[in-house]
Design an enzyme around this catalytic site. Structure first.
Site, PDB file in Angstrom:
ATOM      1  N   HIS A 195       0.816  -1.226   0.000  1.00 43.45           N
ATOM      2  CA  HIS A 195       0.000   0.000   0.000  1.00 43.45           C
ATOM      3  C   HIS A 195       0.844   1.269   0.000  1.00 43.45           C
ATOM      4  CE1 HIS A 195       0.901  -0.202   4.348  1.00 43.45           C
ATOM      5  NE2 HIS A 195       0.688   1.093   4.339  1.00 43.45           N
ATOM      6  N   HIS A 210       3.489   9.946  12.082  1.00 40.80           N
ATOM      7  CA  HIS A 210       2.605   8.865  12.529  1.00 40.80           C
ATOM      8  C   HIS A 210       3.459   7.761  13.130  1.00 40.80           C
ATOM      9  CE1 HIS A 210       3.737   7.532   8.482  1.00 40.80           C
ATOM     10  NE2 HIS A 210       3.129   6.361   8.628  1.00 40.80           N
TER      11      HIS A 210
END
Length: 318
Positions: A116, A180
């Site tokens: 991804h 993140h």
């Protein structure tokens, strides 16, 4: 004279499995849709896709700093878009040769697997993983020691120079970041249990069930995380959102002062903005390629930390 376009954008599997709609979702979707329309209009002859690897082609057993694929397949991980990329073999081969001659070492794969980290951006920005001829470039973000940001810049410059000298209408696509911290999803080796540790050390090998087990875990843990975010159990602090640092990164990129990152330490960035923040390498490489190909200064289209996605989302273009 080549034509060049730059797009850099965040990615997250949680964009596809979030439990609750974040208040920023319409704005995020609009930013991606705007870039996708621009790419369709630009119709690149080739996309140079700079993406991170999430234990799909790089493992503790063998983790080069950079890998360029002459043939590539996208796996069916959560948030990813499986299928075969249209990689122009000879062009990829020539690009690798030019990068070598520029003094940058890259590994080569004639059977690359992407996840991804690359396929999501190709899907959302380019209209699909096979919409345009694409040369995939993976950057190591997990296996220590991590490549210095300077090396990512030099990689991008070598590829951008190759594109310019070849007269290509090229899109440089950087996927990743910003702040993140998916540490529970990609734990340090030795802390994730036998199955996770074994997979991160050596990958699936020839055993398809090992890959199936890994992809199932990725799917399940993201779905659990989405619920915990919706319930307020996972917070902005857990995601290591660092708005000040993110904005500083975006300002440096928008000013074209990429050499500033040469003195930054990937590990220091991790301490301040989470383990996923070093995906900044992909932005640096793509922006450096765009600059070397003669592109104008980038501009930031969108930025906001999005808890439900687990990532500070940014989109920029040039």
């Amino acid at each position: 004279m080549s034509e060049t376009m730059l797009t850099c954008a965040s990615h997250s599997p949680l964009m596809y499995c979030r439990t609750t709609k974040p208040p920023q979702e319409d704005e995020v979707n609009a930013a991606f849709a705007s870039r996708a329309e621009a790419v369709r209009s630009f119709a690149p002859e080739v996309i140079f896709s700079f993406g991170p690897d999430h234990y799909t082609s790089m493992f503790q057993r063998l983790a080069p700093a950079f890998v360029v694929g002459t043939k590539a397949e996208a796996v069916a991980d959560i948030g990813g878009h499986p299928g075969t990329l249209e990689v122009p073999y000879q062009l990829a081969f020539d690009c690798i040769d030019a990068v070598y001659k520029a003094g940058v070492d890259v590994a080569v794969s004639h059977d690359l697997k992407i996840d991804h980290g690359s396929s999501q951006a190709l899907h959302r920005v380019a209209g699909g993983i096979s919409a345009f001829p694409t040369i995939p470039i993976l950057i190591n973000i997990f296996t220590q020691p991590l490549p210095p940001f300077r090396r990512s810049r030099l990689l991008g410059e070598a590829i951008g120079t190759f594109a310019k000298n070849s007269g290509l209408r090229a899109l440089f696509l950087g996927s990743g970041g910003l702040s993140h911290n998916p540490e529970s999803i990609f734990p340090a080796v030795g802390t994730g249990g036998d199955m996770v540790d074994d997979y991160m050390r050596s990958g699936p090998g020839l055993q398809s069930d090992r890959e199936e087990g890994w992809l199932k875990r990725q799917n399940d843990i993201h779905i659990v995380a989405a619920g915990l975010m919706a319930d307020g159990v996972i917070t902005d602090a857990d995601c290591c959102f660092n708005i000040e640092l993110d904005r500083k990164c975006l300002e440096i990129i928008a000013r074209g002062e990429l050499e500033t990152f040469d003195e930054w330490s990937p590990n220091d960035l991790i301490k301040e903005a989470g383990i996923g923040s070093v995906e900044l390498s992909c932005w640096i490489a793509a922006a450096a390629a765009h600059r070397a190909a003669g592109g104008p200064l980038p501009q930031v289209d969108y930025y906001a930390p999005v808890l439900q996605y687990g990532v500070a989302v940014a989109v920029a273009h040039g």
